[in-house]
Design an enzyme around this catalytic site. Structure first.
Site, mmCIF file in Angstrom:
data_model
loop_
_atom_site.group_PDB
_atom_site.id
_atom_site.type_symbol
_atom_site.label_atom_id
_atom_site.label_comp_id
_atom_site.label_asym_id
_atom_site.label_seq_id
_atom_site.Cartn_x
_atom_site.Cartn_y
_atom_site.Cartn_z
ATOM 1 N N TRP A 1 25.075 -34.215 -23.027
ATOM 2 C CA TRP A 1 24.261 -32.994 -22.920
ATOM 3 C C TRP A 1 24.147 -32.471 -21.497
ATOM 4 C CZ3 TRP A 1 22.997 -37.265 -25.922
ATOM 5 C CH2 TRP A 1 23.047 -37.050 -27.312
ATOM 6 N N ASP B 1 15.304 -36.233 -19.253
ATOM 7 C CA ASP B 1 16.020 -36.126 -20.517
ATOM 8 C C ASP B 1 17.394 -36.800 -20.469
ATOM 9 O OD1 ASP B 1 16.393 -35.475 -23.156
ATOM 10 O OD2 ASP B 1 16.607 -33.319 -22.878
ATOM 11 N N HIS C 1 10.940 -34.927 -30.563
ATOM 12 C CA HIS C 1 11.721 -33.782 -30.118
ATOM 13 C C HIS C 1 11.290 -32.651 -31.054
ATOM 14 C CE1 HIS C 1 14.184 -36.719 -28.082
ATOM 15 N NE2 HIS C 1 14.953 -35.782 -27.582
ATOM 16 N N GLU D 1 13.371 -27.813 -30.386
ATOM 17 C CA GLU D 1 14.323 -27.617 -29.279
ATOM 18 C C GLU D 1 15.373 -26.617 -29.739
ATOM 19 O OE1 GLU D 1 16.390 -31.057 -27.801
ATOM 20 O OE2 GLU D 1 17.064 -30.019 -25.998
ATOM 21 N N HIS E 1 16.986 -40.485 -22.332
ATOM 22 C CA HIS E 1 17.871 -41.092 -23.346
ATOM 23 C C HIS E 1 18.740 -42.136 -22.658
ATOM 24 C CE1 HIS E 1 17.001 -38.202 -26.635
ATOM 25 N NE2 HIS E 1 16.659 -37.449 -25.607
ATOM 26 N N HIS F 1 10.495 -38.694 -20.677
ATOM 27 C CA HIS F 1 11.469 -38.253 -21.684
ATOM 28 C C HIS F 1 12.895 -38.508 -21.191
ATOM 29 C CE1 HIS F 1 12.546 -35.852 -25.314
ATOM 30 N NE2 HIS F 1 13.720 -35.977 -24.690
ATOM 31 N N GLN G 1 18.091 -39.411 -34.337
ATOM 32 C CA GLN G 1 18.860 -38.291 -33.760
ATOM 33 C C GLN G 1 19.468 -37.368 -34.817
ATOM 34 O OE1 GLN G 1 20.415 -37.523 -30.095
ATOM 35 N NE2 GLN G 1 20.212 -35.784 -31.458
HETATM 36 FE FE FE2 Z 1 15.662 -35.506 -25.514
#
Ligand code: FE2
Length: 428
Positions: free
Chosen positions: A315, A309, A210, A213, A59, A57, A152
């Site tokens: 993030w 992630d 996802h 979350e 990005h 997982h 997204q």
């Molecule tokens: Fe993610």
């Protein structure tokens, strides 16, 4: 005659004095005190040899973009999504490729040789998709890069996302993604899960959403995901990422939910570094940890993994592609402190995600690909404890990265002049 032979290796399952013989990029032999000549020999000196780390997982389209165009001041998931939305129109093909390749270099140095990355498809140019497909081609000799078409800004919420996601799949993206908790209503979220699973079934693709979350205990899209997986016969091909609402759910409901997930054959990925940072932000005290229930899922026989992630993006401002750091955070947050549970944490960054990604030829058995890492640690638990140095990273039987062993010199009165600080402490 082997091309490469590793001697005196300790394996993650505890076998010691093992020899690993490699021929034409595959493991040809694996046994204690293996005999036979080799073109090149690496003495593992009793240290741990493992299959490489796997991150299922990530990005990669956003990685290493920290501070662009601004920093995330609130630390919230939603501010991160907003910043990413501001950055997207400013991205160029070249810059995404450059950052992704830089991250892949870092990953190799850390023995991370397989990555599943989500790529945002909510962009008319599909710039990230094109760039990461190019990166996938370039890194193929040393990293298995798997792409997930990730809407997204919402499969229904973002105008055109349904078409963009299909176009991304047509271009060669191999996994269907989604974000049901970000759709406008719970009903739209559930509808998106159904549509995305149907799309994957139609095209024979894997699914990785996802999912939930959020700290909202009523966010129950994982239930729909398990239902649709079973209805469409997708067992073993569907992964739920994050699943953080499960942390806050009612225990009675979870006691019904976990057997359903197990029955459906849905796997799970927690992202401990990110979710310990992002979840529980609306709490005063006590603050929820917001990580999903990994030990309980493992007890139900659900395949689990820990993902990184994010690294230096809107993030998460830290990270260094170190899956042992990820495993360590997961271990602490989930209180997985028994010897067995700590070994499960190592599996959650190696064999668990490899099975979720359906990696071909992964593992340390004859016939498997000769992809291995030599760690400066005696076993998986010590590897997590020390965030062990990756002494050697081997891909298809060839050494592709080497790091000098960690060693500290101490000069203290009344103490020996040199101590290897990396191995300080009792051996169990
Ligand atoms: Fe993610």
């Amino acid at each position: 005659m082997f091309d490469l032979k590793i001697t005196n290796a300790t394996l993650p399952d505890g076998r010691t004095n093992m020899g690993i013989g490699v021929k034409e990029g595959r493991i040809a032999a694996l046994q204690a005190n293996l005999a036979g000549e080799a073109g090149e020999t690496i003495d593992a000196a009793g240290q741990l040899v493992s299959p490489p780390f796997v991150d299922c997982h990530f990005h990669m389209d956003a990685t290493l973009s920290l501070g662009l165009p601004r920093l995330n001041e609130s630390g919230l998931l939603l501010e991160g999504i907003q910043i990413w939305g501001e950055l997207k129109p400013l991205l160029t093909h070249e810059v995404v490729i450059e950052r992704a390749l830089a991250y892949c270099d870092l990953a190799v140095s850390q023995g991370l040789l397989a990555i599943r990355t989500h790529v945002d498809v909510c962009d008319e140019r599909l710039l990230g998709v094109e760039a990461l497909l190019e990166v996938k081609r370039q890194v193929a000799p040393y990293i298995d890069l798997q792409l997930v078409a990730f809407p997204q800004d919402g499969y229904y919420r973002y105008p055109g996302a349904q078409d963009l996601l299909r176009r991304a799949l047509d271009m060669g993206v191999e996994v269907v993604g989604g974000i049901p908790h970000f759709e406008r209503t719970m009903a739209d979220g559930a509808r998106s899960v159904t549509a995305l699973c149907e799309l994957a079934a139609e095209r024979g693709l894997l699914v990785d959403l996802h999912c939930d979350e959020t700290d909202d205990p009523m966010s129950r899209h994982i239930e729909t995901l398990a239902y649709e997986t079973q209805r469409l016969g997708l067992g073993g091909r569907v992964n739920g990422s994050h699943l953080t609402s499960m942390h806050s759910m009612d225990n009675y409901y979870v006691s019904k939910l976990l057997p359903l997930i197990a029955e459906a054959g849905v796997s799970a990925t927690a992202n401990p570094l990110i979710n310990i940072g992002i979840q529980g932000r609306h709490d005063t005290y006590p603050k929820r940890r917001g990580m999903t229930r990994i030990p309980e899922m493992l007890r139900h026989g659900i395949t689990c993994s820990f993902g990184h992630d994010c690294v230096m993006d809107p993030w998460y401002s830290l990270g260094q592609a170190d899956m042992l750091e990820v495993a360590s955070m997961g271990l602490h947050v989930a209180q997985m402190t028994s010897r067995e549970a700590m070994r499960q944490c190592f599996a959650a960054v190696t064999t668990g995600p490899a099975s979720i990604m359906h990696l071909d030829g992964y593992g340390l058995e004859p016939g498997c690909k000769a992809d291995m890492i030599l760690l400066q640690a005696a076993d998986p638990i010590e590897a997590i404890r020390l965030k062990a140095t990756r002494l050697a990273v081997i891909k298809s039987g060839k050494l592709i990265a080497r790091t000098a062993p960690r060693q500290t010199e101490l000069h203290l009165p009344g103490r020996p002049p040199l101590v290897d600080a990396a191995t300080l402490g009792p051996k169990l």
